[in-house]
Enzyme design. Structure first.
Site, PDB file in Angstrom:
ATOM      1  N   SER A   1       8.226  -2.093 -48.540  1.00 32.15           N
ATOM      2  CA  SER A   1       9.130  -3.335 -48.131  1.00 32.15           C
ATOM      3  C   SER A   1       8.320  -4.540 -47.905  1.00 32.15           C
ATOM      4  CB  SER A   1       9.850  -3.008 -46.816  1.00 32.15           C
ATOM      5  OG  SER A   1       8.883  -2.514 -45.704  1.00 32.15           O
TER       6      SER A   1
ATOM      7  N   ASN B   1      11.473  -1.839 -56.195  1.00 33.94           N
ATOM      8  CA  ASN B   1      11.851  -1.588 -54.872  1.00 33.94           C
ATOM      9  C   ASN B   1      13.222  -1.795 -54.567  1.00 33.94           C
ATOM     10  OD1 ASN B   1      10.463  -0.908 -52.195  1.00 33.94           O
ATOM     11  ND2 ASN B   1      12.061  -2.277 -51.479  1.00 33.94           N
TER      12      ASN B   1
ATOM     13  N   HIS C   1      -4.232   2.616 -45.066  1.00 32.67           N
ATOM     14  CA  HIS C   1      -3.875   3.322 -43.771  1.00 32.67           C
ATOM     15  C   HIS C   1      -4.312   4.627 -43.410  1.00 32.67           C
ATOM     16  CE1 HIS C   1      -0.213   0.422 -43.807  1.00 32.67           C
ATOM     17  NE2 HIS C   1      -1.115  -0.330 -43.463  1.00 32.67           N
TER      18      HIS C   1
ATOM     19  N   GLN D   1      -0.418   2.815 -48.888  1.00 33.15           N
ATOM     20  CA  GLN D   1       0.014   2.490 -47.710  1.00 33.15           C
ATOM     21  C   GLN D   1       0.178   3.870 -47.224  1.00 33.15           C
ATOM     22  OE1 GLN D   1       2.268  -1.116 -46.455  1.00 33.15           O
ATOM     23  NE2 GLN D   1       2.706  -1.061 -48.686  1.00 33.15           N
TER      24      GLN D   1
ATOM     25  N   PHE E   1       9.928   5.820 -42.884  1.00 36.08           N
ATOM     26  CA  PHE E   1      10.030   6.099 -41.856  1.00 36.08           C
ATOM     27  C   PHE E   1      11.321   5.807 -40.893  1.00 36.08           C
ATOM     28  CE2 PHE E   1       5.060   6.061 -40.243  1.00 36.08           C
ATOM     29  CZ  PHE E   1       5.127   7.364 -40.701  1.00 36.08           C
TER      30      PHE E   1
ATOM     31  N   CYS F   1     -17.808  13.283 -30.128  1.00 35.84           N
ATOM     32  CA  CYS F   1     -19.043  13.335 -30.868  1.00 35.84           C
ATOM     33  C   CYS F   1     -19.163  12.992 -32.193  1.00 35.84           C
ATOM     34  CB  CYS F   1     -19.605  14.778 -30.877  1.00 35.84           C
ATOM     35  SG  CYS F   1     -18.722  15.806 -31.872  1.00 35.84           S
TER      36      CYS F   1
ATOM     37  N   CYS G   1     -13.646  13.924 -34.540  1.00 39.67           N
ATOM     38  CA  CYS G   1     -13.636  14.268 -32.956  1.00 39.67           C
ATOM     39  C   CYS G   1     -14.066  12.904 -32.289  1.00 39.67           C
ATOM     40  CB  CYS G   1     -15.222  15.102 -32.679  1.00 39.67           C
ATOM     41  SG  CYS G   1     -15.352  15.264 -30.598  1.00 39.67           S
TER      42      CYS G   1
ATOM     43  N   CYS H   1     -12.631  19.480 -30.563  1.00 37.60           N
ATOM     44  CA  CYS H   1     -13.721  20.048 -31.024  1.00 37.60           C
ATOM     45  C   CYS H   1     -14.247  21.096 -30.898  1.00 37.60           C
ATOM     46  CB  CYS H   1     -14.670  18.797 -30.901  1.00 37.60           C
ATOM     47  SG  CYS H   1     -16.322  18.592 -31.624  1.00 37.60           S
TER      48      CYS H   1
ATOM     49  N   THR I   1       9.583   9.157 -51.509  1.00 38.91           N
ATOM     50  CA  THR I   1      10.827   9.732 -50.975  1.00 38.91           C
ATOM     51  C   THR I   1      11.514  10.774 -51.970  1.00 38.91           C
ATOM     52  OG1 THR I   1      11.889   7.590 -52.202  1.00 38.91           O
ATOM     53  CG2 THR I   1      11.496   7.572 -49.559  1.00 38.91           C
TER      54      THR I   1
HETATM   55  P1  CNA Z   1       8.673   1.019 -45.892  1.00 37.28           P
HETATM   56  O1  CNA Z   1       8.739  -0.199 -45.046  1.00 37.28           O
HETATM   57  O2  CNA Z   1       9.420   2.252 -45.169  1.00 37.28           O
HETATM   58  O3  CNA Z   1       9.428   0.658 -47.247  1.00 37.28           O
HETATM   59  C1  CNA Z   1       9.725   1.342 -48.136  1.00 37.28           C
HETATM   60  C2  CNA Z   1      10.434   0.685 -49.209  1.00 37.28           C
HETATM   61  O4  CNA Z   1      10.808   1.518 -50.144  1.00 37.28           O
HETATM   62  C3  CNA Z   1      11.940   0.627 -48.451  1.00 37.28           C
HETATM   63  O5  CNA Z   1      12.378  -0.908 -49.140  1.00 37.28           O
HETATM   64  C4  CNA Z   1      12.824   1.441 -49.031  1.00 37.28           C
HETATM   65  O6  CNA Z   1      14.187   0.977 -49.431  1.00 37.28           O
HETATM   66  C5  CNA Z   1      12.116   1.666 -50.576  1.00 37.28           C
HETATM   67  N1  CNA Z   1      12.459   2.968 -51.292  1.00 37.28           N
HETATM   68  C6  CNA Z   1      12.835   3.987 -50.826  1.00 37.28           C
HETATM   69  N2  CNA Z   1      12.876   5.161 -51.669  1.00 37.28           N
HETATM   70  C7  CNA Z   1      12.925   4.469 -52.849  1.00 37.28           C
HETATM   71  C8  CNA Z   1      13.040   4.835 -54.205  1.00 37.28           C
HETATM   72  N3  CNA Z   1      13.318   6.040 -54.461  1.00 37.28           N
HETATM   73  N4  CNA Z   1      13.114   3.818 -55.040  1.00 37.28           N
HETATM   74  C9  CNA Z   1      12.834   2.583 -54.818  1.00 37.28           C
HETATM   75  N5  CNA Z   1      12.785   2.228 -53.708  1.00 37.28           N
HETATM   76  C10 CNA Z   1      12.512   3.158 -52.513  1.00 37.28           C
HETATM   77  O7  CNA Z   1       7.227   1.414 -46.224  1.00 37.28           O
HETATM   78  P2  CNA Z   1       5.936   0.857 -46.121  1.00 37.28           P
HETATM   79  O8  CNA Z   1       4.897   1.806 -46.998  1.00 37.28           O
HETATM   80  O9  CNA Z   1       5.943  -0.451 -47.021  1.00 37.28           O
HETATM   81  O10 CNA Z   1       5.248   0.588 -44.734  1.00 37.28           O
HETATM   82  C11 CNA Z   1       5.262   1.045 -43.524  1.00 37.28           C
HETATM   83  C12 CNA Z   1       4.420   2.145 -43.264  1.00 37.28           C
HETATM   84  C13 CNA Z   1       5.281   3.381 -43.528  1.00 37.28           C
HETATM   85  C14 CNA Z   1       3.208   2.353 -44.137  1.00 37.28           C
HETATM   86  O11 CNA Z   1       2.516   2.403 -43.201  1.00 37.28           O
HETATM   87  C15 CNA Z   1       3.097   3.787 -44.398  1.00 37.28           C
HETATM   88  O12 CNA Z   1       1.749   4.570 -44.406  1.00 37.28           O
HETATM   89  C16 CNA Z   1       4.227   4.522 -43.694  1.00 37.28           C
HETATM   90  N6  CNA Z   1       4.606   5.792 -44.256  1.00 37.28           N
HETATM   91  C17 CNA Z   1       4.075   6.421 -45.060  1.00 37.28           C
HETATM   92  C18 CNA Z   1       4.672   7.639 -45.488  1.00 37.28           C
HETATM   93  C19 CNA Z   1       3.902   8.596 -46.445  1.00 37.28           C
HETATM   94  O13 CNA Z   1       2.618   8.895 -46.411  1.00 37.28           O
HETATM   95  N7  CNA Z   1       4.609   9.191 -47.382  1.00 37.28           N
HETATM   96  C20 CNA Z   1       6.035   8.333 -45.363  1.00 37.28           C
HETATM   97  C21 CNA Z   1       6.781   7.368 -44.297  1.00 37.28           C
HETATM   98  C22 CNA Z   1       6.043   6.012 -43.804  1.00 37.28           C
END
Ligand code: CNA
Length: 253
Positions: free
Chosen positions: A197, A218, A125, A107, A38, A136, A133, A157, A31
């Site tokens: 989360s 977190n 993930h 993730q 998301f 193929c 593709c 493709c 972030t």
């Molecule tokens: P999640 O469920 O969205 O959890 C993210 C956690 O991080 C939440 O509890 C937030 O409050 C916390 N958070 C956010 N910013 C901060 C910060 N700066 N400091 C501390 N805590 C923070 O996301 P998960 O990854 O657990 O699982 C859900 C999906 C979302 C996964 O499959 C991810 O691949 C997918 N996703 C990926 C991306 C990416 O590739 N950057 C972006 C958005 C979602």
């Protein structure tokens, strides 16, 4: 000493004692780079104007009509291309190069750990850096798939005309590298969770496989459903970059 300072000192002590550690990272790790999680209030779905996220990442819907997904994906790829790894991404790359970190399970699909220099990264993930593709099986790297996406909207493709799908795990698909992720968790004596989360399984069950201590960093929503309370050494409700900056200072780096 402040709570942040005390927790950072404790984390540094755990790291000094540890023979090898691992990290499970989630959307919160990226972030600060500018890629939102998301579903949060500043989340990507809102930022990029997505109404039905579950449908967007549902493999059955993608196979029927990939155009909704690609509208979102084009903007996501453009966003990822503009951002840089965070200080925390770089901290974990440094831990690995100093021989303290055995590997990362992420993730995230943004490849920011690899761009920060981490080598052993298991993308449970998947990732956006490769597409396949669906007819193929021909593979496309991100640059080539992006060029086709810019020309065609839904990229097809060049050999057989079949639709391409990025190697990202959709709802309804199996996760990747699960056995390797399990083995990594079982082999280390210290397990970090950062920016997840712990709601999405099977990733959420991995910390409990570590026989050693668990450090969770977190801020915000966190599920304890799969976390063994007796093995949690630290639960840090801080910004990830702020906390690992403090750990770096406590380690004297
Ligand atoms: P999640 O469920 O969205 O959890 C993210 C956690 O991080 C939440 O509890 C937030 O409050 C916390 N958070 C956010 N910013 C901060 C910060 N700066 N400091 C501390 N805590 C923070 O996301 P998960 O990854 O657990 O699982 C859900 C999906 C979302 C996964 O499959 C991810 O691949 C997918 N996703 C990926 C991306 C990416 O590739 N950057 C972006 C958005 C979602």
């Amino acid at each position: 000493m402040s709570k942040l300072g005390e927790q950072a000192e404790e984390c540094a002590r755990l790291l000094r004692q540890s023979r090898s550690a691992a990290l499970l990272s989630g959307a919160g790790m990226s972030t600060a780079a500018g890629i939102q999680d998301f579903r949060g209030p500043q989340g990507l779905y809102r930022q990029l104007g997505v109404d039905e996220p579950e449908r967007l990442f549902d493999i059955r819907h993608f196979l029927l009509d990939p155009s909704d997904f690609y509208e979102f994906h084009a903007r996501f790829v453009e966003l990822v291309g503009r951002v840089q790894p965070t200080r925390a991404h770089r901290f974990f790359a440094e831990l690995e190069s100093r021989g303290k970190l055995r590997g990362i399970i992420t993730q995230n699909i943004d490849s920011l750990h690899q761009r920060a220099g981490s080598k052993n990264v298991l993308e449970i993930h998947g990732g956006i850096w490769q597409s396949t593709c669906l007819r193929c099986g021909k593979l496309y790297d991100l640059d080539r798939a992006t060029r086709l996406m810019e020309l065609q909207g839904v990229p097809h493709c060049e050999s057989c005309g079949g639709p391409l799908k990025p190697d990202v795990v959709f709802f309804g698909e199996a996760v990747k590298h699960l056995e390797e992720c399990r083995r990594l968790a079982e082999q280390v004596d210290l397990f970090f969770v950062a920016g997840s989360s712990l709601v999405v399984t099977p990733a959420a069950v991995l910390p409990a496989l570590c026989p050693g201590r668990i450090v969770v960093v977190n801020r915000g929503e966190l599920s304890h459903a799969f976390l063994p309370p007796e093995r949690i050494a630290l639960l840090v409700e801080e910004d990830i970059d702020t906390f690992f900056d403090a750990v770096r200072a406590a380690l004297g780096w």
